[in-house]
Design a protein around this motif. Structure first.
Motif, PDB file in Angstrom:
ATOM      1  N   LEU A 147      -0.108  83.028  84.780  1.00  0.00           N
ATOM      2  CA  LEU A 147       0.105  82.603  86.164  1.00  0.00           C
ATOM      3  C   LEU A 147       1.447  81.908  86.335  1.00  0.00           C
ATOM      4  O   LEU A 147       2.203  82.204  87.272  1.00  0.00           O
ATOM      5  N   CYS A 148       1.769  80.994  85.433  1.00  0.00           N
ATOM      6  CA  CYS A 148       3.024  80.259  85.512  1.00  0.00           C
ATOM      7  C   CYS A 148       4.216  81.206  85.402  1.00  0.00           C
ATOM      8  O   CYS A 148       5.156  81.157  86.204  1.00  0.00           O
ATOM      9  N   GLN A 149       4.149  82.103  84.421  1.00  0.00           N
ATOM     10  CA  GLN A 149       5.245  83.048  84.219  1.00  0.00           C
ATOM     11  C   GLN A 149       5.415  83.971  85.427  1.00  0.00           C
ATOM     12  O   GLN A 149       6.534  84.226  85.888  1.00  0.00           O
ATOM     13  N   LYS A 150       4.307  84.450  85.970  1.00  0.00           N
ATOM     14  CA  LYS A 150       4.350  85.379  87.108  1.00  0.00           C
ATOM     15  C   LYS A 150       4.940  84.725  88.355  1.00  0.00           C
ATOM     16  O   LYS A 150       5.869  85.272  88.974  1.00  0.00           O
ATOM     17  N   LEU A 151       4.433  83.547  88.712  1.00  0.00           N
ATOM     18  CA  LEU A 151       4.903  82.903  89.935  1.00  0.00           C
ATOM     19  C   LEU A 151       6.303  82.320  89.782  1.00  0.00           C
ATOM     20  O   LEU A 151       7.054  82.228  90.755  1.00  0.00           O
ATOM     21  N   ARG A 152       6.658  81.964  88.563  1.00  0.00           N
ATOM     22  CA  ARG A 152       8.025  81.478  88.336  1.00  0.00           C
ATOM     23  C   ARG A 152       9.023  82.619  88.465  1.00  0.00           C
ATOM     24  O   ARG A 152      10.095  82.482  89.061  1.00  0.00           O
ATOM     25  N   THR A 153       8.661  83.771  87.897  1.00  0.00           N
ATOM     26  CA  THR A 153       9.510  84.945  88.027  1.00  0.00           C
ATOM     27  C   THR A 153       9.668  85.317  89.494  1.00  0.00           C
ATOM     28  O   THR A 153      10.763  85.683  89.947  1.00  0.00           O
ATOM     29  N   GLU A 154       8.580  85.204  90.250  1.00  0.00           N
ATOM     30  CA  GLU A 154       8.617  85.550  91.672  1.00  0.00           C
ATOM     31  C   GLU A 154       9.568  84.658  92.456  1.00  0.00           C
ATOM     32  O   GLU A 154      10.367  85.133  93.261  1.00  0.00           O
ATOM     33  N   TYR A 155       9.497  83.335  92.221  1.00  0.00           N
ATOM     34  CA  TYR A 155      10.363  82.469  93.025  1.00  0.00           C
ATOM     35  C   TYR A 155      11.819  82.559  92.581  1.00  0.00           C
ATOM     36  O   TYR A 155      12.740  82.487  93.415  1.00  0.00           O
ATOM     37  N   VAL A 156      12.055  82.740  91.297  1.00  0.00           N
ATOM     38  CA  VAL A 156      13.437  82.898  90.839  1.00  0.00           C
ATOM     39  C   VAL A 156      14.045  84.156  91.448  1.00  0.00           C
ATOM     40  O   VAL A 156      15.172  84.156  91.943  1.00  0.00           O
ATOM     41  N   SER A 157      13.270  85.244  91.434  1.00  0.00           N
ATOM     42  CA  SER A 157      13.746  86.500  92.004  1.00  0.00           C
ATOM     43  C   SER A 157      14.014  86.352  93.497  1.00  0.00           C
ATOM     44  O   SER A 157      15.047  86.796  94.001  1.00  0.00           O
ATOM     45  N   CYS A 174      12.556  82.254  99.737  1.00  0.00           N
ATOM     46  CA  CYS A 174      12.707  81.436  98.531  1.00  0.00           C
ATOM     47  C   CYS A 174      11.777  80.225  98.597  1.00  0.00           C
ATOM     48  O   CYS A 174      11.044  79.934  97.645  1.00  0.00           O
ATOM     49  N   ASN A 175      11.782  79.530  99.727  1.00  0.00           N
ATOM     50  CA  ASN A 175      10.957  78.332  99.861  1.00  0.00           C
ATOM     51  C   ASN A 175       9.468  78.651  99.876  1.00  0.00           C
ATOM     52  O   ASN A 175       8.652  77.884  99.355  1.00  0.00           O
ATOM     53  N   LYS A 176       9.110  79.778 100.445  1.00  0.00           N
ATOM     54  CA  LYS A 176       7.705  80.192 100.431  1.00  0.00           C
ATOM     55  C   LYS A 176       7.236  80.440  99.004  1.00  0.00           C
ATOM     56  O   LYS A 176       6.132  80.041  98.613  1.00  0.00           O
ATOM     57  N   ALA A 177       8.103  81.085  98.203  1.00  0.00           N
ATOM     58  CA  ALA A 177       7.765  81.355  96.803  1.00  0.00           C
ATOM     59  C   ALA A 177       7.702  80.061  95.992  1.00  0.00           C
ATOM     60  O   ALA A 177       6.865  79.915  95.095  1.00  0.00           O
ATOM     61  N   LEU A 178       8.577  79.113  96.295  1.00  0.00           N
ATOM     62  CA  LEU A 178       8.554  77.821  95.612  1.00  0.00           C
ATOM     63  C   LEU A 178       7.255  77.069  95.922  1.00  0.00           C
ATOM     64  O   LEU A 178       6.631  76.494  95.023  1.00  0.00           O
ATOM     65  N   ARG A 179       6.856  77.070  97.197  1.00  0.00           N
ATOM     66  CA  ARG A 179       5.609  76.393  97.564  1.00  0.00           C
ATOM     67  C   ARG A 179       4.417  77.039  96.861  1.00  0.00           C
ATOM     68  O   ARG A 179       3.507  76.342  96.401  1.00  0.00           O
ATOM     69  N   ARG A 180       4.427  78.343  96.780  1.00  0.00           N
ATOM     70  CA  ARG A 180       3.348  79.067  96.107  1.00  0.00           C
ATOM     71  C   ARG A 180       3.274  78.663  94.634  1.00  0.00           C
ATOM     72  O   ARG A 180       2.197  78.441  94.083  1.00  0.00           O
ATOM     73  N   PHE A 181       4.435  78.535  93.994  1.00  0.00           N
ATOM     74  CA  PHE A 181       4.491  78.155  92.584  1.00  0.00           C
ATOM     75  C   PHE A 181       3.934  76.756  92.372  1.00  0.00           C
ATOM     76  O   PHE A 181       3.050  76.536  91.531  1.00  0.00           O
ATOM     77  N   PHE A 182       4.408  75.789  93.142  1.00  0.00           N
ATOM     78  CA  PHE A 182       3.989  74.397  92.935  1.00  0.00           C
ATOM     79  C   PHE A 182       2.578  74.127  93.444  1.00  0.00           C
ATOM     80  O   PHE A 182       1.941  73.178  93.003  1.00  0.00           O
ATOM     81  N   ASP A 183       2.077  74.953  94.348  1.00  0.00           N
ATOM     82  CA  ASP A 183       0.711  74.771  94.839  1.00  0.00           C
ATOM     83  C   ASP A 183      -0.328  75.407  93.925  1.00  0.00           C
ATOM     84  O   ASP A 183      -1.449  74.912  93.828  1.00  0.00           O
ATOM     85  N   ARG A 184       0.018  76.505  93.260  1.00  0.00           N
ATOM     86  CA  ARG A 184      -0.983  77.274  92.525  1.00  0.00           C
ATOM     87  C   ARG A 184      -0.939  77.115  91.006  1.00  0.00           C
ATOM     88  O   ARG A 184      -1.935  77.332  90.331  1.00  0.00           O
ATOM     89  N   VAL A 185       0.223  76.763  90.486  1.00  0.00           N
ATOM     90  CA  VAL A 185       0.332  76.597  89.033  1.00  0.00           C
ATOM     91  C   VAL A 185      -0.114  75.179  88.669  1.00  0.00           C
ATOM     92  O   VAL A 185       0.281  74.213  89.336  1.00  0.00           O
ATOM     93  N   PRO A 186      -0.933  75.006  87.641  1.00  0.00           N
ATOM     94  CA  PRO A 186      -1.398  73.663  87.257  1.00  0.00           C
ATOM     95  C   PRO A 186      -0.242  72.700  86.995  1.00  0.00           C
ATOM     96  O   PRO A 186       0.820  73.092  86.505  1.00  0.00           O
ATOM     97  N   ALA A 187      -0.473  71.438  87.332  1.00  0.00           N
ATOM     98  CA  ALA A 187       0.561  70.416  87.168  1.00  0.00           C
ATOM     99  C   ALA A 187       0.973  70.249  85.703  1.00  0.00           C
ATOM    100  O   ALA A 187       2.068  69.766  85.423  1.00  0.00           O
ATOM    101  N   ASP A 188       0.093  70.633  84.761  1.00  0.00           N
ATOM    102  CA  ASP A 188       0.468  70.590  83.340  1.00  0.00           C
ATOM    103  C   ASP A 188       1.811  71.285  83.124  1.00  0.00           C
ATOM    104  O   ASP A 188       2.647  70.848  82.344  1.00  0.00           O
TER     105      ASP A 188
END
Length: 421
Positions: A147-157, A174-188
């Motif tokens: 999940l982290c790798q997928k959503l990080r790749t998405e926002y970077v792209s 870009c900002n929509k993808a960033l929000r998705r990353f920080f909202d869905r990927v665990p804080a760890d």
């Protein structure tokens, strides 16, 4: 199982979407909710007539005993904006002189941040590693989590891809993808990427570039903070994220922690909730841990005090600075591992120190094994950069950015093909 089911029922009863549906179907609650919405629309007097204030006050009093009172929303939930619109219909800062703020928009999220687990993930393949680099560990751990790798790749792209017309990035995407990353990927994962401690400017610059500032918020001139706040408060999500941040990171002079709510984790989580908004905060440079949104208080006129109070929540907030500092100090408490020998070191970014040659060489060797998911030559967002901080800034010219974007997109496509095998 029974306890879990009971907790689910309790949480559902506090969901503003559920509370709103319940109120709308109730013949007593529904007209009062409509009245209140007219009050908060700003034209209550015109729509409700001479007795507007009295009608608004009556509606508020009645709804305070309804399911709407005390309802909250979940950050990143489906229909989040709809949920928040219901919340704010009752919780406005001022409605005709009535102060109704006595809670905060989002449900409390209890999370245990497990850096030990992240460290062990990256340690499995690092035989001979003699130092701990938490920023490097965080990047590697994200790369091996789907999940982290997928959503990080998405926002970077999304943040590096130039649009056909202007050649610049698509900031809303870009900002929509960033929000998705920080909202869905665990804080760890997200907290380690964003708050990992650095002891040199190269590391700090990579950390600053985590949210791709050139696309997500930077402009030639800084806008006025009051104007940015006005835009933010006109949007239910941004307004809610700001309210949550001001609640969870409220400073206190009487608290030993510096935080009124005594919860560093909640403060950091609320901070990341602002990323991708019109008041996105980030590190101001690569030599300190100071953070601020991209705005200034110049030309604020009579609103200068309000503007400086807003900025001060980032630049002069003992709660937020202590949360950053304590997160960094966790590096002093790493587990002993046969492939690790941990160095006890605090966060000393104000003195521009450099890594020993041996450490730099070790980092270079480690980076050869990292899957490329980053922008700007695969160097800023993860791993060791051979560029100086000045070179990094100079590299942000339009021509170089387009070239870097093209190269990075090719690398991202290559990564996707590798992952699909």
């Amino acid at each position: 199982m029974r306890l879990a089911a009971l907790l689910e029922v309790v949480h559902a009863s506090r969901d503003c979407l559920v509370a709103g549906d319940s109120c709308s179907s109730d013949e007593t609650c529904s007209p009062r909710l409509r009245t209140l919405r007219q009050c908060v629309a700003g034209n209550g007097s015109m729509k409700l007539g001479p007795g507007a204030r009295s009608q608004c006050a009556s509606a508020v009093s009645a709804l305070l005993s309804s399911p709407l009172h005390g309802c909250q929303c979940k950050r990143g939930m489906k229909k989040e904006k709809n949920c928040l619109s219901i919340y704010w219909s009752l919780h406005q800062s001022i409605i005709h002189g009535l102060n109704l703020v006595e809670s905060y928009p989002y449900e409390t999220v209890e999370r245990d941040y497990n850096y030990v687990r992240l460290a062990s993930i990256s340690a499995d393949s690092d035989v001979g590693m003699t130092t701990v680099n938490r920023c490097l560990d965080a990047a590697k751990a994200c790369n091996v989590d789907d999940l982290c790798q997928k959503l990080r790749t998405e926002y970077v792209s999304a943040c590096i891809k130039p649009t056909a017309k202007s050649g610049l990035c698509n900031r809303p995407k870009c900002n929509k993808a960033l929000r998705r990353f920080f909202d869905r990927v665990p804080a760890d994962y997200t907290h380690e990427l964003l708050f990992c401690p650095c002891t040199d400017t190269a590391c700090a610059e990579r950390r600053r570039q985590t949210i791709v500032p050139s696309c997500s918020y930077e402009t030639v001139d800084k806008p006025n903070c009051i104007a940015q706040m006005r835009i933010c408060k006109a949007d239910y999500v941004c307004r809610s994220r700001l309210a949550q941040f001001q609640y969870d990171c409220e400073p206190s002079k009487t608290s030993a922690s510096g935080c009124k709510q005594e919860n560093y984790g909640a403060c950091l989580l609320a901070y990341t909730g602002l990323i991708g908004s019109t008041i996105t905060p980030n590190y101001v440079d690569n030599s300190t841990s100071s953070v601020a949104p991209w705005c200034s208080c110049s030309a604020s006129g009579s609103q200068r005090e309000e503007c400086e109070n807003f900025l001060g929540y980032f630049t002069d907030n003992i709660c937020l600075s202590n949360a950053f500092m304590m997160f960094g100090r966790e590096s002093d408490q790493q587990p002993t591992h046969s492939q690790y020998s941990t160095t006890s070191q605090g966060r000393r970014e104000n003195s521009s120190t450099t890594s020993p040659p041996g450490t730099i060489e070790t980092m270079r060797n480690i980076l050869d094994t990292i899957i490329p998911t980053q922008v700007l030559g695969n160097e800023l967002l993860v791993g060791h950069s051979t560029m100086s901080s000045n070179s990094l800034l100079n590299a942000a010219s339009p021509h170089s950015l387009m070239l870097q974007a093209a190269c990075s997109l090719l690398l991202l496509l290559l990564q996707i093909l590798i992952n699909e095998r």
